[in-house]
Design an enzyme around this catalytic site. Structure first.
Site: not given
Length: 673
Positions: A310-312, A331, A420
Site C-alpha cells: 500500500h502507498s509507498l 493499493f 488515502h
C-alpha cells in the site's frame, strides 16, 4: 530449410554465455559489498502441473522481516511466527490495538497470468544489470533470447474477495508482544528493546504462505509518513519519498519541499546521473526491498512469489516485481514509472526503457480511486497537504495496469488526503462496490515534461561568472517635498556662502546689429563710463526663495516672488519683461531692461515681484507683468538704467533690428573701505 548448428558452434555459444554470466556476477560483487551477498537462487519457473482453472489458496502469516535503512542500514532480522507467538495489530496512526491469533487465515484465488521477464533472474545476474546501468547511465541492452514469456499462476484480480484479501494483507501491521517470539539476526546486530525501534526506520515485510508453501505473498510496508497516518515523522521519510517520486529530489519546486539531493544545475534542468547515484545508495528502499526479497527466496526457493503493498510499500513492490518478473497487486500506490526508468531496469526488445509505463505483460495491477491525490499524482500543488508536509510527489505515471474506482463521479467525493488510508479504502471503496473495475495501461502518460535532464561522468566543470556593476548617482543639495512632472514645485533654498570679492564697476554691453541663424554676424561693443574702482573685502550672502502655488504642466502658473540681497559691488543684473512671447521661444515685443543699482555697505534692496495673469499653454507668460524696481538709498549715487528695444524680432530667436542703447551715468563720492 534452417541450417543445423554443429557441436563446435554450440560449444562456442555455451562458452560465451558462461563468460557473460560470470562477468555480470563479477561486476556485481565488485560494486555491492560482501555483506549483501546471498546464495545464488535458481530462477523461478511455473510449478509443474499448474491448473488452468482458478485455485483457492489459504494464506497465513509465517514471518515478519525487517530491513533497516537510515538509522541501522546493516540491520536485517526475521521473526518466525509460530502458534504460540502473540501479535498485536498496529493502526495507521501508530497505536497498538487488539491481539490477533497467528493462525488466522486469508483466502485468495489464482488464475493463469502471462509475464514477460528475464529468463535468468538470479540475484547476481540482476545486480550485474543494475550495476552496468548505473555505470553507463543507460539500461542494459539485452537480446531477445534473454527474455521469456511465461504463463504462471497469479492473483485473480477479477475476483472481489481475492482483491479484498490482498488489501487486508497490506493493512495488517503486526508487532510481537515482548517475550513471545524469537528474532533471528540475518545480518548486523539486533539490539532488542521493548519499544521496537525498528518500527520507525526501515522496510518491513510480512510473509504469507499457503499450506503447501507453493505460493508465498510478500507484503511490503514502508515507514509511513506522518502526512498519511498522523504519527510523528522524520526527515528520512521525506528524503526517501522525494528522491524516488520527485523530478529532481525536491528541487525546483516549492520551498517547503525537503531536498534529498543536489542535482539541479539550472531552472528545470538537472543532472540525471547525480539523481540515479543517490537513488541506488545502500540505505534506500529499493535496495532494502531487493535484500528482503532475496531472503524470502532463500527460504522458499521453489515457491511462486506474489507481492503486494500500500502507498509507498506498493511502489516498492512494483519496482521489485518489474525487476524479477513477479505478479504484483498494489493499493493507492505512488506512481512509480519515474523511478523505474531512472533505476535502469531492463526492458524487453521493442520497448523504450525510459518509458516503462509502455510495457505490456508486466503482471502488475494497481488499485486506487480518483479522490486520492497520491494515487492520481496530484498531491504536489502549492496548497496541497503533501507540499505543506515537505513531500514532492511529482510522479504521475504507473507501470502495468491501473484499476481505478471513480469515487468522484460515483460517490461525489472531493479529492483529499484523508481518502488515502488503506482502512478507509477497504471499508468505503472495495467493500461498497459490487465488482472490481477494469484495468488499463497508462501508455500515453509522461512524467516531468517541463524538465530537461543530462547525463555526465562526474567530470563536468562548473563555471561561475561574477558581474560587477558600478552605479553613479547625482548628489542633490536640496530636498523636494512637492515634485512635479518636470521639476520641483516647492520652495528651494540655496546655501549661504562667504567669499572675498574684488569688484570693479566697469560695465560692458554687446549689441548685435545683424543676427544670424546660429549667432551674431555683426557684434558691437559699447563700454560705459566707469566709476572709480572700488576694492572691498566683504562677506557675500545670497538667499533666494521661490514659492509656487499653482503649478502648470511645464512650469509655474502663479506669482513668483524673488528676494535678492547683495552686500558687495557685483555687476549690474538685468530684468526684462516680455509682452508678446513667440510661438515656440523668444520675445516678439519691445523688451525693457533695467539695471540694478550697485551699492556700498549698508545697502538695502526691496524685493522685486512679478505677477502673471495669463500663463501660456505649455510655458511662458502671455500677459503684461507688473515689475517693481527697488528704491535704494545711497550716499550721493545715481544710476541710469540701460534699456534696449527690439522692433523686428527673429523668426525663431534673436533680434533683427538695431537696438537703442543708453549708457549709464554714475556719480558717486570716493568710497571708504
Amino acid at each position: 530449410m534452417p541450417r543445423k548448428r554443429s557441436r563446435f558452434e554450440l560449444s562456442i555459444h555455451s562458452l560465451l554465455l558462461s563468460v557473460a554470466v560470470l562477468s555480470g556476477a563479477a561486476y556485481a560483487s565488485g560494486y555491492y559489498p560482501p555483506s549483501q551477498q546471498v546464495p545464488i537462487i535458481p530462477p523461478q519457473v511455473p510449478l509443474k502441473g499448474a491448473e488452468a482453472t482458478p485455485d483457492i489458496h489459504e494464506f497465513s502469516l509465517r514471518h515478519i522481516f525487517h530491513r533497516g535503512t537510515y538509522e541501522q542500514p546493516d540491520f536485517h532480522a526475521r521473526l518466525d511466527v509460530k502458534p504460540d507467538t502473540r501479535l498485536r495489530t498496529v493502526s495507521e496512526d501508530g497505536h497498538e490495538e487488539e491481539y490477533i491469533a497467528s493462525e488466522s487465515s486469508l483466502l485468495a484465488s489464482s488464475s493463469p497470468l502471462t509475464i514477460q521477464r528475464l529468463a535468468d533472474r538470479r540475484l547476481p545476474v540482476i545486480q550485474g544489470h543494475l550495476a552496468a546501468a548505473r555505470s553507463s547511465g543507460f539500461a542494459a541492452a539485452l537480446s531477445p533470447q534473454e527474455w521469456a514469456l511465461d504463463t504462471l499462476p497469479g492473483p485473480n484480480i477479477t475476483d472481489k474477495p481475492t482483491v479484498l484479501t490482498f488489501a487486508q494483507m497490506t493493512a495488517n501491521d503486526y508487532i510481537e508482544e515482548p517475550g513471545t517470539g524469537q528474532w533471528h539476526t540475518i545480518n548486523g546486530k539486533f539490539n532488542y528493546s521493548g519499544s521496537f525501534g525498528w518500527q520507525k526506520d526501515g522496510l518491513r515485510g510480512h510473509i504469507y504462505s499457503d499450506k503447501t508453501n507453493g505460493t508465498v505473498v510478500i507484503s511490503l510496508k514502508g515507514t509511513s509518513p506522518a502526512l498519511f497516518d498522523g504519527a510523528g515523522t522524520t526527515t528520512n521519510d521525506k528524503v526517501n519519498d522525494n528522491l524516488y517520486f520527485s523530478c529532481c529530489c525536491g528541487q525546483g519546486g516549492s520551498y517547503l519541499w525537503r531536498q534529498s539531493c543536489d542535482c539541479q544545475s539550472a531552472t528545470f534542468t538537472a543532472n540525471l546521473t547525480c539523481i540515479i547515484e543517490s537513488m541506488t545508495d545502500e540505505d534506500r528502499y529499493y535496495r532494502a526491498a531487493i535484500d528482503l526479497y532475496s531472503n524470502v527466496t532463500e527460504i522458499y526457493p521453489d515457491a511462486n512469489i506474489w507481492m503486494t503493498g500500500h502507498s509507498l510499500g506498493g511502489a516498492m513492490t512494483s519496482l521489485v516485481g518489474l525487476t524479477f518478473g513477479l505478479p504484483v497487486v498494489t493499493f493507492e500506490a505512488v506512481p512509480e514509472a519515474l523511478p523505474a526508468a531512472r533505476l535502469g531496469l531492463p526492458s524487453p526488445p521493442g520497448y523504450d526503457p525510459r518509458f516503462p509505463q509502455s510495457r505490456q505483460y508486466t503482471g502488475a495491477y494497481h488499485f486506487g480511486h480518483t479522490a486520492d491525490p497520491v494515487f492520481m499524482g496530484t498531491c504536489n500543488g502549492i496548497n496541497s497537504i503533501c507540499t505543506w508536509g515537505g513531500y514532492a510527489m511529482e510522479s504521475v505515471c504507473h507501470t502495468g495496469q491501473v484499476c481505478t474506482y471513480d469515487t468522484v463521479a460515483d460517490k461525489g467525493w472531493r479529492v483529499g488526503l484523508g481518502t488515502h488510508k488503506i482502512e478507509n479504502v477497504i471499508s468505503d471503496v472495495l467493500m461498497t462496490y459490487d465488482s472490481v473495475p477494469s484495468c488499463v495501461a497508462e501508455e500515453e502518460c509522461f512524467d516531468c515534461e517541463l524538465w530537461k535532464f543530462f547525463r555526465s561522468n562526474g567530470s563536468e566543470i562548473t563555471t561561475t561568472t561574477t558581474t560587477t556593476t558600478t552605479t553613479t548617482s547625482p548628489t542633490r543639495t536640496s530636498t523636494c517635498k512637492t515634485p512635479g512632472w518636470w521639476g520641483c514645485l516647492d520652495e528651494s533654498t540655496t546655501a549661504t556662502t562667504t567669499t572675498t570679492t574684488t569688484t570693479t564697476s566697469t560695465a560692458t554691453t554687446t549689441t548685435c546689429m545683424t543676427p544670424g541663424w546660429f549667432g551674431c554676424n555683426d557684434p558691437t561693443t559699447t563700454t560705459a563710463t566707469p566709476a572709480p574702482t572700488v576694492t572691498t573685502t566683504l562677506p557675500t550672502v545670497t538667499s533666494t526663495t521661490t514659492s509656487c502655488h499653482d503649478p502648470g504642466w511645464f512650469g509655474c502658473r502663479d506669482e513668483t516672488s524673488t528676494v535678492a540681497t547683495t552686500t558687495a559691488n557685483p555687476a549690474s543684473p538685468t530684468s526684462t519683461a516680455c509682452h508678446s512671447p513667440g510661438i515656440f521661444w523668444g520675445c516678439w515685443d519691445e523688451p525693457t531692461s533695467t539695471t540694478a543699482v550697485t551699492s556700498l555697505p549698508a545697502f538695502t534692496s526691496a524685493p522685486i515681484s512679478t505677477t502673471c495673469h495669463s500663463p501660456g499653454i505649455f510655458w511662458g507668460c502671455w500677459d503684461e507683468p507688473t515689475s517693481t524696481t527697488a528704491v535704494t538709498s545711497l550716499p550721493a549715487i545715481t544710476s541710469t538704467p540701460i534699456s534696449t528695444t527690439c522692433h523686428i524680432p527673429g523668426i525663431f530667436w534673436g533680434c533683427w533690428d538695431e537696438p537703442t542703447n543708453t549708457p549709464a551715468v554714475t556719480s558717486a563720492p570716493t568710497p571708504t573701505s
